[in-house]
Design an enzyme around this catalytic site. Structure first.
Site, PDB file in Angstrom:
ATOM      1  N   ARG A  93       0.827  -1.209   0.000  1.00 29.03           N
ATOM      2  CA  ARG A  93       0.000   0.000   0.000  1.00 29.03           C
ATOM      3  C   ARG A  93       0.868   1.269   0.000  1.00 29.03           C
ATOM      4  O   ARG A  93       0.497   2.267  -0.609  1.00 29.03           O
ATOM      5  CB  ARG A  93      -0.938  -0.007   1.213  1.00 29.03           C
ATOM      6  CG  ARG A  93      -1.768   1.255   1.327  1.00 29.03           C
ATOM      7  CD  ARG A  93      -2.808   1.126   2.411  1.00 29.03           C
ATOM      8  NE  ARG A  93      -3.493   2.369   2.680  1.00 29.03           N
ATOM      9  CZ  ARG A  93      -4.326   2.549   3.695  1.00 29.03           C
ATOM     10  NH1 ARG A  93      -4.589   1.544   4.521  1.00 29.03           N
ATOM     11  NH2 ARG A  93      -4.923   3.701   3.883  1.00 29.03           N
ATOM     12  N   ASN A 147     -10.584  -4.607  -0.375  1.00 31.56           N
ATOM     13  CA  ASN A 147     -10.649  -3.496  -1.325  1.00 31.56           C
ATOM     14  C   ASN A 147      -9.800  -3.766  -2.557  1.00 31.56           C
ATOM     15  O   ASN A 147      -8.874  -4.563  -2.491  1.00 31.56           O
ATOM     16  CB  ASN A 147     -10.139  -2.213  -0.645  1.00 31.56           C
ATOM     17  CG  ASN A 147     -11.225  -1.548   0.162  1.00 31.56           C
ATOM     18  OD1 ASN A 147     -12.366  -1.462  -0.271  1.00 31.56           O
ATOM     19  ND2 ASN A 147     -10.868  -1.073   1.358  1.00 31.56           N
ATOM     20  N   CYS A 169     -18.870  -2.380   3.107  1.00 30.27           N
ATOM     21  CA  CYS A 169     -18.030  -1.232   3.435  1.00 30.27           C
ATOM     22  C   CYS A 169     -18.618  -0.537   4.655  1.00 30.27           C
ATOM     23  O   CYS A 169     -19.829  -0.575   4.866  1.00 30.27           O
ATOM     24  CB  CYS A 169     -18.018  -0.269   2.252  1.00 30.27           C
ATOM     25  SG  CYS A 169     -17.112   1.236   2.570  1.00 30.27           S
ATOM     26  N   HIS A 199     -17.345   3.285  -2.485  1.00 30.21           N
ATOM     27  CA  HIS A 199     -16.568   4.517  -2.296  1.00 30.21           C
ATOM     28  C   HIS A 199     -16.935   5.563  -3.351  1.00 30.21           C
ATOM     29  O   HIS A 199     -16.141   6.464  -3.651  1.00 30.21           O
ATOM     30  CB  HIS A 199     -15.048   4.239  -2.306  1.00 30.21           C
ATOM     31  CG  HIS A 199     -14.598   3.446  -1.115  1.00 30.21           C
ATOM     32  ND1 HIS A 199     -13.295   3.090  -0.892  1.00 30.21           N
ATOM     33  CD2 HIS A 199     -15.296   2.936  -0.054  1.00 30.21           C
ATOM     34  CE1 HIS A 199     -13.203   2.399   0.241  1.00 30.21           C
ATOM     35  NE2 HIS A 199     -14.417   2.283   0.763  1.00 30.21           N
ATOM     36  N   TYR A 256     -15.521   9.782   0.124  1.00 27.43           N
ATOM     37  CA  TYR A 256     -14.551   9.601  -0.958  1.00 27.43           C
ATOM     38  C   TYR A 256     -14.783  10.546  -2.143  1.00 27.43           C
ATOM     39  O   TYR A 256     -13.887  10.726  -2.969  1.00 27.43           O
ATOM     40  CB  TYR A 256     -14.543   8.147  -1.442  1.00 27.43           C
ATOM     41  CG  TYR A 256     -13.741   7.223  -0.544  1.00 27.43           C
ATOM     42  CD1 TYR A 256     -12.442   6.848  -0.870  1.00 27.43           C
ATOM     43  CD2 TYR A 256     -14.273   6.735   0.651  1.00 27.43           C
ATOM     44  CE1 TYR A 256     -11.700   6.010  -0.055  1.00 27.43           C
ATOM     45  CE2 TYR A 256     -13.537   5.899   1.478  1.00 27.43           C
ATOM     46  CZ  TYR A 256     -12.252   5.536   1.126  1.00 27.43           C
ATOM     47  OH  TYR A 256     -11.516   4.711   1.938  1.00 27.43           O
TER      48      TYR A 256
HETATM   49  P1  NAD Z   1      -3.283  -6.178   6.112  1.00 25.59           P
HETATM   50  O1  NAD Z   1      -2.160  -5.604   5.363  1.00 25.59           O
HETATM   51  O2  NAD Z   1      -3.162  -6.319   7.579  1.00 25.59           O
HETATM   52  O3  NAD Z   1      -3.623  -7.599   5.480  1.00 25.59           O
HETATM   53  C1  NAD Z   1      -4.494  -8.469   6.150  1.00 25.59           C
HETATM   54  C2  NAD Z   1      -3.937  -9.868   6.096  1.00 25.59           C
HETATM   55  O4  NAD Z   1      -4.085 -10.409   4.783  1.00 25.59           O
HETATM   56  C3  NAD Z   1      -2.457  -9.965   6.432  1.00 25.59           C
HETATM   57  O5  NAD Z   1      -2.269 -10.673   7.616  1.00 25.59           O
HETATM   58  C4  NAD Z   1      -1.868 -10.657   5.212  1.00 25.59           C
HETATM   59  O6  NAD Z   1      -0.825 -11.560   5.524  1.00 25.59           O
HETATM   60  C5  NAD Z   1      -3.068 -11.366   4.639  1.00 25.59           C
HETATM   61  N1  NAD Z   1      -2.932 -11.826   3.261  1.00 25.59           N
HETATM   62  C6  NAD Z   1      -2.265 -11.260   2.237  1.00 25.59           C
HETATM   63  N2  NAD Z   1      -2.394 -12.004   1.136  1.00 25.59           N
HETATM   64  C7  NAD Z   1      -3.162 -13.071   1.459  1.00 25.59           C
HETATM   65  C8  NAD Z   1      -3.652 -14.198   0.747  1.00 25.59           C
HETATM   66  N3  NAD Z   1      -3.351 -14.393  -0.532  1.00 25.59           N
HETATM   67  N4  NAD Z   1      -4.418 -15.092   1.422  1.00 25.59           N
HETATM   68  C9  NAD Z   1      -4.704 -14.937   2.726  1.00 25.59           C
HETATM   69  N5  NAD Z   1      -4.269 -13.885   3.442  1.00 25.59           N
HETATM   70  C10 NAD Z   1      -3.505 -12.967   2.814  1.00 25.59           C
HETATM   71  O7  NAD Z   1      -4.587  -5.368   5.716  1.00 25.59           O
HETATM   72  P2  NAD Z   1      -5.626  -4.500   6.534  1.00 25.59           P
HETATM   73  O8  NAD Z   1      -5.151  -3.113   6.541  1.00 25.59           O
HETATM   74  O9  NAD Z   1      -5.954  -5.158   7.803  1.00 25.59           O
HETATM   75  O10 NAD Z   1      -6.861  -4.581   5.568  1.00 25.59           O
HETATM   76  C11 NAD Z   1      -7.357  -5.817   5.141  1.00 25.59           C
HETATM   77  C12 NAD Z   1      -8.220  -5.677   3.914  1.00 25.59           C
HETATM   78  O11 NAD Z   1      -9.512  -5.201   4.255  1.00 25.59           O
HETATM   79  C13 NAD Z   1      -7.679  -4.713   2.871  1.00 25.59           C
HETATM   80  O12 NAD Z   1      -7.940  -5.205   1.586  1.00 25.59           O
HETATM   81  C14 NAD Z   1      -8.481  -3.459   3.142  1.00 25.59           C
HETATM   82  O13 NAD Z   1      -8.556  -2.632   2.020  1.00 25.59           O
HETATM   83  C15 NAD Z   1      -9.804  -4.046   3.507  1.00 25.59           C
HETATM   84  N6  NAD Z   1     -10.722  -3.193   4.304  1.00 25.59           N
HETATM   85  C16 NAD Z   1     -11.916  -2.928   3.756  1.00 25.59           C
HETATM   86  C17 NAD Z   1     -12.855  -2.185   4.430  1.00 25.59           C
HETATM   87  C18 NAD Z   1     -14.141  -1.887   3.737  1.00 25.59           C
HETATM   88  O14 NAD Z   1     -14.775  -0.891   4.034  1.00 25.59           O
HETATM   89  N7  NAD Z   1     -14.563  -2.708   2.791  1.00 25.59           N
HETATM   90  C19 NAD Z   1     -12.560  -1.712   5.708  1.00 25.59           C
HETATM   91  C20 NAD Z   1     -11.330  -2.008   6.250  1.00 25.59           C
HETATM   92  C21 NAD Z   1     -10.409  -2.767   5.547  1.00 25.59           C
HETATM   93  C1  G6P Z   2     -12.580   3.346   5.100  1.00 25.63           C
HETATM   94  C2  G6P Z   2     -13.022   2.473   3.972  1.00 25.63           C
HETATM   95  C3  G6P Z   2     -12.272   1.205   3.891  1.00 25.63           C
HETATM   96  C4  G6P Z   2     -10.796   1.451   3.923  1.00 25.63           C
HETATM   97  C5  G6P Z   2     -10.452   2.170   5.204  1.00 25.63           C
HETATM   98  C6  G6P Z   2      -9.002   2.573   5.215  1.00 25.63           C
HETATM   99  O1  G6P Z   2     -13.249   3.054   6.230  1.00 25.63           O
HETATM  100  O2  G6P Z   2     -14.367   2.147   4.015  1.00 25.63           O
HETATM  101  O3  G6P Z   2     -12.653   0.562   2.712  1.00 25.63           O
HETATM  102  O4  G6P Z   2     -10.098   0.227   3.876  1.00 25.63           O
HETATM  103  O5  G6P Z   2     -11.199   3.317   5.378  1.00 25.63           O
HETATM  104  O6  G6P Z   2      -8.612   2.822   6.521  1.00 25.63           O
HETATM  105  P1  G6P Z   2      -7.084   2.837   6.926  1.00 25.63           P
HETATM  106  O7  G6P Z   2      -7.065   3.038   8.377  1.00 25.63           O
HETATM  107  O8  G6P Z   2      -6.516   1.536   6.465  1.00 25.63           O
HETATM  108  O9  G6P Z   2      -6.508   3.979   6.154  1.00 25.63           O
HETATM  109 MN    MN Z   3     -14.827   0.822   2.339  1.00 21.63          MN
END
Ligand code: NAD
Ligand code: G6P
Ligand code: MN
Ligand code: MN
Length: 437
Positions: A93, A147, A169, A199, A256
């Site tokens: 990222r 995401n 989300c 978003h 967003y």
């Molecule tokens: P992170 O960097 O901590 O990753 C989470 C885990 O995924 C890590 O432990 C990593 O080892 C694992 N991982 C990577 N590749 C993998 C694979 N091929 N199979 C299984 N596990 C794997 O990420 P984060 O900051 O905790 O965010 C996690 C995800 O959730 C991101 O994609 C983020 O964008 C998403 N997210 C979405 C929302 C939303 O609103 N939809 C909110 C928060 C986070």
């Molecule tokens: C928002 C969005 C998520 C995104 C997050 C990022 O809540 O809905 O999709 O992953 O923010 O937050 P962060 O703390 O990782 O910047």
């Molecule tokens: Mn989101």
């Protein structure tokens, strides 16, 4: 009895999920929770996984929490599969955000240049997961948080053919609570209708007398006298929208939309962060480090306050509620990414859209939206959806021409040589996670 498998179990957000399940323990007959990660995330998985076990124990529950790197075995007999993984973890990222910014262009890790790259890395993995699910748990629901959630959900349904997929989300949840707070009306006495894509959605609000309150909220949040915090998202810089433009739009924007409607200001701010070495990914790496220090404490058996520093705070309200609603046919009203099927007439029938609807045992029944009120909304969302479709095609085919096309049409990336320079640099920087290119 339920088996819930979470892919990307090592995420610092996992305590959110566990807390959400515990809150709904009477609605969820859980037997197994399996947290899956990969070698790179093993240490994180162990720390947060042990913490998850402590939370379950402290709640007096006998759920079996299992940690594993073996995805295929984990998926066997799953009822729900939730995905929250990040290919390349936060270091990827950092590149998604910093490489575009080094050229004076917004990175934006979900819908800008960074988000498109994240999609290229993620879509092959979600399609692989679906292949395993076809074998191991053919009736399971896929609840996707990963995401860019809209594009990943669209790929899962349209390319992977997994119709039982919903994308989620936390952004809409924040808009609902902030509307309730600003109007001084309990949330359950307001009616919200959201439409758009992940978003990139707008919404309208009514009260229980039938009166629409959208214009009033636009005034309160973005009007000339705005003096209150109108941004509930920790990850987005709180710059003000231009009142006259939002008023003309006639719908409430999502957080967003700042990247589009006040792009120059957001870019300026992001460049300042870039120069200080404080892009969001860099800040979040530090937050994550502190969180894992806390999670290591064998006495900690509840979700720490510190997690609210992450933008996705409270996302379990969506993830766990959708599981409870499908499981019990609760018909909870939620905002989800699901098949359009004519709900928004301005977007293709088979597109994935983010809309309000009710969640039944057979999935989401979206509320009809119709057309957007003006060409201003229709034009930009059709542009965005076309960009998303092109990103998916590029990701699936490893098609460089389509990738360049997507960068060219994305409103946050200038076209021509700049689009190509940034794309090439990103593809090179991420080459280990992009076998298809
Ligand atoms: P992170 O960097 O901590 O990753 C989470 C885990 O995924 C890590 O432990 C990593 O080892 C694992 N991982 C990577 N590749 C993998 C694979 N091929 N199979 C299984 N596990 C794997 O990420 P984060 O900051 O905790 O965010 C996690 C995800 O959730 C991101 O994609 C983020 O964008 C998403 N997210 C979405 C929302 C939303 O609103 N939809 C909110 C928060 C986070
Ligand atoms: C928002 C969005 C998520 C995104 C997050 C990022 O809540 O809905 O999709 O992953 O923010 O937050 P962060 O703390 O990782 O910047
Ligand atoms: Mn989101
Ligand atoms: Mn462009």
């Amino acid at each position: 009895a339920l088996k819930i498998v979470t892919i990307g179990g090592g995420s610092s957000y996992t305590p959110e999920l566990i807390e959400g399940y515990i809150k709904r323990k009477d609605q969820l007959p859980i037997k197994d929770i399996v947290l899956v990660d990969i070698e790179e995330g093993k240490e994180k998985l162990e720390i947060v996984g042990e913490m998850a076990k402590r939370m379950v124990k402290a709640a007096g529950l006998d759920w079996n929490v299992e940690l594993t790197l073996d995805r295929k075995t984990a998926l066997k007999g799953a009822d729900f599969v939730t995905t929250q993984f990040r290919v390349g973890l936060l270091d990827a990222r950092v590149k998604d955000e910093r490489i575009p910014l080094s050229h004076g262009v917004l990175g934006q890790e979900t819908n800008g240049a960074g988000g498109m790259l994240k999609a290229f890395r993620t879509i092959p993995v979600i399609l692989d997961i679906i292949e395993d699910m076809k074998e191991q748990c053919p009736d399971a629901w896929l609840v996707n948080f990963t995401n860019p959630a809209g594009m990943v959900t669209e790929a899962a349904i349209k390319v992977g053919g997994w119709e039982r997929t919903v994308g989620l989300c936390n952004v809409p949840i924040g808009h609902c609570s902030s509307a309730s707070e600003k109007l001084g009306i309990p949330e359950n006495e307001l009616f919200f209708k959201f439409a758009g894509i992940n978003h990139f959605h707008w919404h309208r609000v009514w009260d229980k007398t039938g009166k629409e309150r959208t214009a009033e909220l636009i005034d309160i949040l973005y009007g000339p006298d705005q003096n209150e915090d109108n941004n509930h998202l920790k990850n987005i810089h709180s710059a003000s929208f231009h009142y006259e433009q939002i008023k003309d739009l006639g719908m409430l924007p999502c957080g967003y939309h700042r990247y589009y409607y006040i792009e120059d200001e957001m870019l300026q701010h992001s460049i300042e962060e870039f120069e200080k070495g404080e892009t969001r990914a860099q800040v979040v790496k530090e937050t994550e480090r502190r969180l894992f220090e806390l999670y290591k404490d064998p006495a900690l058996d509840y979700k720490p306050e510190e997690l609210s520093q992450r933008g996705g705070t409270h996302y379990s309200d969506a993830a766990c509620e959708i599981i409870a609603s499908i499981q019990n046919d609760k018909r909870t009203e939620m905002v989800v990414s699901t098949q359009n099927n004519g709900t928004i007439t301005d977007l293709p029938y088979d597109s994935i859209v983010e809309v309000s609807g009710v969640v039944t045992a057979h999935g989401v029944e979206p509320y009809n939206w119709g057309a957007f009120p003006s060409g201003a909304a229709r034009g930009i969302i059709q542009n965005m959806k076309g960009m998303e479709e092109t990103v998916i095609r590029a990701a699936v085919e490893g098609n460089y021409g389509a990738a360049l096309q997507a960068f060219t049409v994305n409103p946050l990336v200038p076209g021509g040589t700049m689009a190509k320079t940034i794309l090439d640099e990103l593809l090179y920087a991420h080459k280990d996670h992009l076998p298809q290119f």
